[in-house]
Design an enzyme around this catalytic site. Structure first.
Site, PDB file in Angstrom:
ATOM      1  N   CYS A 131      55.037  59.359 103.334  1.00 34.81           N
ATOM      2  CA  CYS A 131      56.402  60.163 103.708  1.00 34.81           C
ATOM      3  C   CYS A 131      56.691  60.656 102.205  1.00 34.81           C
ATOM      4  O   CYS A 131      57.189  61.886 102.350  1.00 34.81           O
ATOM      5  CB  CYS A 131      57.431  59.251 104.323  1.00 34.81           C
ATOM      6  SG  CYS A 131      58.750  59.773 104.578  1.00 34.81           S
ATOM      7  N   CYS A 132      56.732  59.926 101.332  1.00 33.24           N
ATOM      8  CA  CYS A 132      56.934  60.554  99.831  1.00 33.24           C
ATOM      9  C   CYS A 132      56.221  61.832  99.551  1.00 33.24           C
ATOM     10  O   CYS A 132      56.670  62.577  99.032  1.00 33.24           O
ATOM     11  CB  CYS A 132      57.017  59.582  98.828  1.00 33.24           C
ATOM     12  SG  CYS A 132      58.286  58.347  98.883  1.00 33.24           S
ATOM     13  N   CYS A 212      66.120  58.541  99.246  1.00 35.34           N
ATOM     14  CA  CYS A 212      66.437  59.084 100.747  1.00 35.34           C
ATOM     15  C   CYS A 212      67.165  57.725 101.416  1.00 35.34           C
ATOM     16  O   CYS A 212      67.083  56.544 101.147  1.00 35.34           O
ATOM     17  CB  CYS A 212      65.050  59.049 101.163  1.00 35.34           C
ATOM     18  SG  CYS A 212      64.044  60.440 100.706  1.00 35.34           S
ATOM     19  N   CYS A 215      65.362  54.514 102.909  1.00 37.90           N
ATOM     20  CA  CYS A 215      64.446  53.670 101.970  1.00 37.90           C
ATOM     21  C   CYS A 215      65.446  53.275 101.046  1.00 37.90           C
ATOM     22  O   CYS A 215      64.685  52.922  99.941  1.00 37.90           O
ATOM     23  CB  CYS A 215      63.269  54.337 101.577  1.00 37.90           C
ATOM     24  SG  CYS A 215      62.033  54.932 102.776  1.00 37.90           S
ATOM     25  N   CYS A 238      58.277  57.114  93.600  1.00 33.97           N
ATOM     26  CA  CYS A 238      57.999  58.041  94.838  1.00 33.97           C
ATOM     27  C   CYS A 238      56.663  58.748  94.625  1.00 33.97           C
ATOM     28  O   CYS A 238      56.136  59.113  95.658  1.00 33.97           O
ATOM     29  CB  CYS A 238      59.273  59.049  95.259  1.00 33.97           C
ATOM     30  SG  CYS A 238      59.365  60.123  93.774  1.00 33.97           S
TER      31      CYS A 238
END
Length: 261
Positions: A131-132, A212, A215, A238
């Site tokens: 996702c990062c 985010c 998280c 990240c």
């Protein structure tokens, strides 16, 4: 008349900065206060094409205030992952206006990539690294295209992966400048109070390091300031920042390290 010798086109693949140059800058500015260092770096164009990258988190106002005092025309880059707290987006607008920056840039993930690799928007829940990568790392790479130097808000006290943080370091041939690398939490608090800087609205609720929304969680008393990031996962960065490389320790058993007579 003889024709002139043909010139061979060559692509210069040399890195923009070398470690030796970073070491020289660290030596030159050792003991120099942060604002004076920034003013000198900008005035003498020591960093080439430079921009400051900001997450607009709880400590970001200090670095942005210092950069603005040195040169308000330095671009400010923000990566909007499309998963940010609304409070962070509002705080960004507040700080940009407060400090008078003239070049504010926002970079976002590629829509087609998100549609293919995170259609449900829930990749953070089972693959935070992935996702990062698509929401932050890849957009940041695009944002840094054309830059010789980028300014980071990293500080050594934030986590064990950031210890021994130099002011100047080289990453992929690009200079990374960490003006607050040796600042303590106490230094930041003194600066916030002295300059009457606005605070991130979520800080008072216990969010000490803000990324985010999915998280990021509150930090408990006594925890590492970044303990609220990716809680429950073996993850502390990240991917934008690489862990600081520790000074190597010589292995006495290695023949290469045996003394010669």
């Amino acid at each position: 008349m003889a024709e002139p010798a043909r010139q061979i086109d060559m692509i210069d693949t040399r890195p923009a900065f070398t470690q030796a140059e970073a070491d020289a800058l660290n030596a030159r500015f050792e003991g120099v206060d942060t604002l004076t260092m920034l003013k000198t770096v900008f005035a003498e164009k020591l960093a080439g094409n430079v921009a400051v990258v900001s997450s607009f988190g709880t400590e970001s106002a200090v670095l942005l205030d210092l950069v603005a005092k040195a040169d308000r025309s330095v671009p400010v880059i923000f990566v909007d992952t499309m998963k940010m707290f609304a409070e962070t987006l509002n705080y960004r607008d507040t700080l940009i206006a407060r400090f008078g920056f003239t070049d504010s840039r926002t970079v976002a993930p590629i829509a087609d990539v998100i549609a293919k690799k995170d259609e449900t928007g829930l990749r953070w829940s089972y693959d935070p690294d992935g996702c990062c990568e698509i929401r932050k790392v890849e957009p940041m790479k695009r944002a840094k295209d054309g830059l010789d130097t980028w300014i980071s808000g990293r500080k050594a006290f934030q986590s064990v992966t950031r210890q021994n943080l130099p002011r100047f370091e080289v990453e992929d041939g690009r200079l990374k400048l960490n003006p607050l690398g040796d600042w303590t939490k106490g230094d930041l608090e003194v600066y916030f109070d002295r300059e009457n800087l606005p605070r991130h609205p979520l800080e008072a609720q216990g969010y000490l390091s803000i990324g985010c929304e999915p998280c990021t969680s509150k930090v408990k008393p006594g925890e590492d300031p970044r303990a609220g990031r990716w809680r429950g996962w073996d993850k502390v960065e990240c991917g934008i920042h690489s862990p600081v490389t520790p000074i190597p320790v010589a292995d006495p058993e290695d023949p290469a390290n045996l003394p010669s007579f």
